[in-house]
Design an enzyme around this catalytic site. Sequence first.
Site, mmCIF file in Angstrom:
data_model
loop_
_atom_site.group_PDB
_atom_site.id
_atom_site.type_symbol
_atom_site.label_atom_id
_atom_site.label_comp_id
_atom_site.label_asym_id
_atom_site.label_seq_id
_atom_site.Cartn_x
_atom_site.Cartn_y
_atom_site.Cartn_z
ATOM 1 C CG MET A 26 45.544 2.739 -24.186
ATOM 2 S SD MET A 26 43.825 3.266 -23.934
ATOM 3 C CE MET A 26 43.553 2.739 -22.235
ATOM 4 C CG ASP A 137 39.929 8.350 -30.393
ATOM 5 O OD1 ASP A 137 40.257 9.116 -31.322
ATOM 6 O OD2 ASP A 137 40.582 7.340 -30.083
#
Length: 301
Positions: A26, A137
């Site tokens: 990201m 996550d």
Amino acid sequence: MEQLGPTDPRQAGPYVLAGRLGAGGMGAVYLGRAAGGRTVAVKVVRPELAGDGSFRARFRQEVAAARRVSGAFTAPVVDADTEAAMPWMATAFVAGVPLQRAVSVHGPLPEGTLRTLVAGLAEALGEIHRAELIHRDLKPGNVLLALDGPHVIDFGISRAADGTGLTTTGSVIGSAPFMSPEQALGEPLTPASDVFSLGSTVAHAALGRPLFGEGVAAAVLFRVVNTEPDLGGLPDGLRHLVAGCLAKNPAHRPTPHQLVELVERTGRPQTSGGWLPPGVAADVLAVRRLLTAPQPGAHPG
């Protein structure tokens, strides 16, 4: 800490970026300093993603989720600008090293360290779940080992515990070796999914390798869903605890609060520099020295 390259941003909002701490899909995370001297970790999204409307929506969700969580074992948000040309988010700087790197460099962690790791991760999950979020996550790369204990970071794919968010039932997003069976199958998740990930993360730290093996994601997810892992290499004092976290049925897993109680029954976990093995502690101290490094452009008096 890596030096800034020619393509790295030099500033995000009021923060001057002093060097790159790490990078992912990201964006990159930088050490940032405000004019008043405050040191933060600044996540700046990749330029090619900044113009993607769906990505910006996901980044706004990450910032909103991270703002809802605060606690001794997380890294709270202190500032953000999701509408900037290059969106960014600043969190409190945790002077620590990623669990993934610590295990890769120094090998499996000793039992005393693992017990503190369990308790700290459970405390962090408790804070996350009280904010009505599911992290989704939790893995060694999203755990920082600091002198005061472990810290959980990165809420990039977290979602509300009531199931609202940008993703829908049937989608599989996460890191295959640390997903719960229900996450691997794309089923609705509860906070118990994070507890399974905690068990996989602690097992990785104890064994020095992924509990469900390596390879293509589909093969790893098949093992997560259909096989019972070999816990024989775990310390005796933690084997039962980790096995409980890894129950295939979410209803059979302990809660974060129960995990803390299980650890404390055999003595309170350490929460000082002494909880880390010497090699890892030395790496953490090296990171801490970043806090006292001269600011960019500063001149001696």
